[in-house]
Design an enzyme around this catalytic site. Structure first.
Site, PDB file in Angstrom:
ATOM      1  CD  GLU A  94      -2.859   1.034   2.434  1.00  0.00           C
ATOM      2  OE1 GLU A  94      -4.032   1.392   2.275  1.00  0.00           O
ATOM      3  OE2 GLU A  94      -2.415   0.576   3.514  1.00  0.00           O
ATOM      4  N   GLY A 156      -5.218   0.338   4.801  1.00  0.00           N
ATOM      5  CA  GLY A 156      -5.842   1.650   4.707  1.00  0.00           C
ATOM      6  C   GLY A 156      -6.968   1.691   3.695  1.00  0.00           C
ATOM      7  CB  CYS A 157      -7.237   0.381   0.254  1.00  0.00           C
ATOM      8  SG  CYS A 157      -5.849   1.321  -0.448  1.00  0.00           S
ATOM      9  CB  THR A 158      -9.462  -2.834   3.999  1.00  0.00           C
ATOM     10  OG1 THR A 158      -8.865  -3.694   3.019  1.00  0.00           O
ATOM     11  CG2 THR A 158     -10.611  -3.572   4.669  1.00  0.00           C
ATOM     12  CB  ALA A 161     -13.200  -0.106   0.561  1.00  0.00           C
TER      13      ALA A 161
END
Length: 262
Positions: A94, A156-158, A161
């Site tokens: 990430e 972080g993206c999870t 989202a």
């Protein structure tokens, strides 16, 4: 005694006849007694065998029940060390994919879109591999929230989202559809949707065509975490935020929409 008469046999005495009868009946009585013993012992033996069979069956059921009640095999459980290593690897991926807010963006020849512009006419694929004309997303009086993330299925993206997933119903009530955008392939997007039960469409932009037009692409291959809001009234860009924090992004989007789009 007459000379020609045959000698007569001596009559059997009463005692002799009684002895014979006793002798003849002794064996059958003994056999009957032994037979009764065998008959009496047979049911007991059969009952014992039946009980032993039942006990064995119950023991087998108990063992089976105990086995079925145990936790999943160790092979299906990810060891803590392996899980930690996987998380650390995802975090590193990430970081490599995410561009800092201050980094200079590569927007291509014509530059990025500006406030008041519409979505550009660019065709991308969704998580199902279907073609999507981006320019048509804001048609029909529906607003668009487009959030960008560096890499699918990373920490972080999870967080980002799943935040939009949890606020999805509220955004729909406000008249806005949510779309995620990254360089990930459709197969990776679909896997992430299934894993995290995401309830909106993810767009795949491996060549960063739309990411560049939004001013979120940084050389050599990085994406700024960001969001863009296109009004439900006219489809025009009303908010563009780059370098956002994953945990705060969904709530900030909702706050902006409530203040500016009633």
């Amino acid at each position: 005694m007459a000379p020609n008469s045959k000698p007569q046999s001596k009559p059997e005495s009463t005692a002799s006849r009684r002895s014979a009868r006793l002798a003849g009946s002794a064996a059958p009585a003994s056999e009957t007694k032994e037979g009764k013993k065998r008959e009496a012992s047979a049911p007991k033996s059969e009952s014992t065998a039946k009980k032993a069979k039942t006990d064995s069956s119950n023991k087998a059921k108990t063992t089976s029940k105990a086995t079925n009640g145990t936790s999943k095999p160790a092979a299906e459980t990810i060891p803590e060390d392996d899980e930690q290593q996987a998380n650390e690897k995802a975090s590193e991926e990430e970081k490599k994919a995410e561009a800092p807010k201050s980094a200079k963006a590569d927007t291509g020849g014509k530059g990025p879109i500006k406030l008041g512009d519409s979505l550009p006419s660019i065709t991308l694929q969704n998580e199902k591999g279907e073609d999507v004309d981006v320019a048509k997303l804001a048609e029909g009086g529906t607003g668009v929230v487009l959030f960008l993330y560096p890499k699918a299925d990373t920490p972080g993206c999870t967080t980002q989202a799943c935040g939009f997933r949890d606020h999805h119903a509220e955004l729909k009530d406000l008249g806005y559809d949510v779309y995620g955008l990254s360089k990930d392939k459709p197969t990776a997007q679909q896997k992430w949707i299934t894993k995290k039960e995401l309830n909106y469409t993810l767009l795949s932009d491996p060549e960063s065509k739309l990411i560049k037009k939004l001013g979120a692409f940084v050389q050599p291959n990085n994406t700024k975490r960001s969001h863009f809001i296109f009004s439900k009234d006219d489809g025009k860009l009303t908010d563009a935020q780059l370098g956002v924090k994953p945990a705060n992004d969904p709530a900030n989007v909702i706050d902006f929409i409530k203040k500016h789009h009633k």
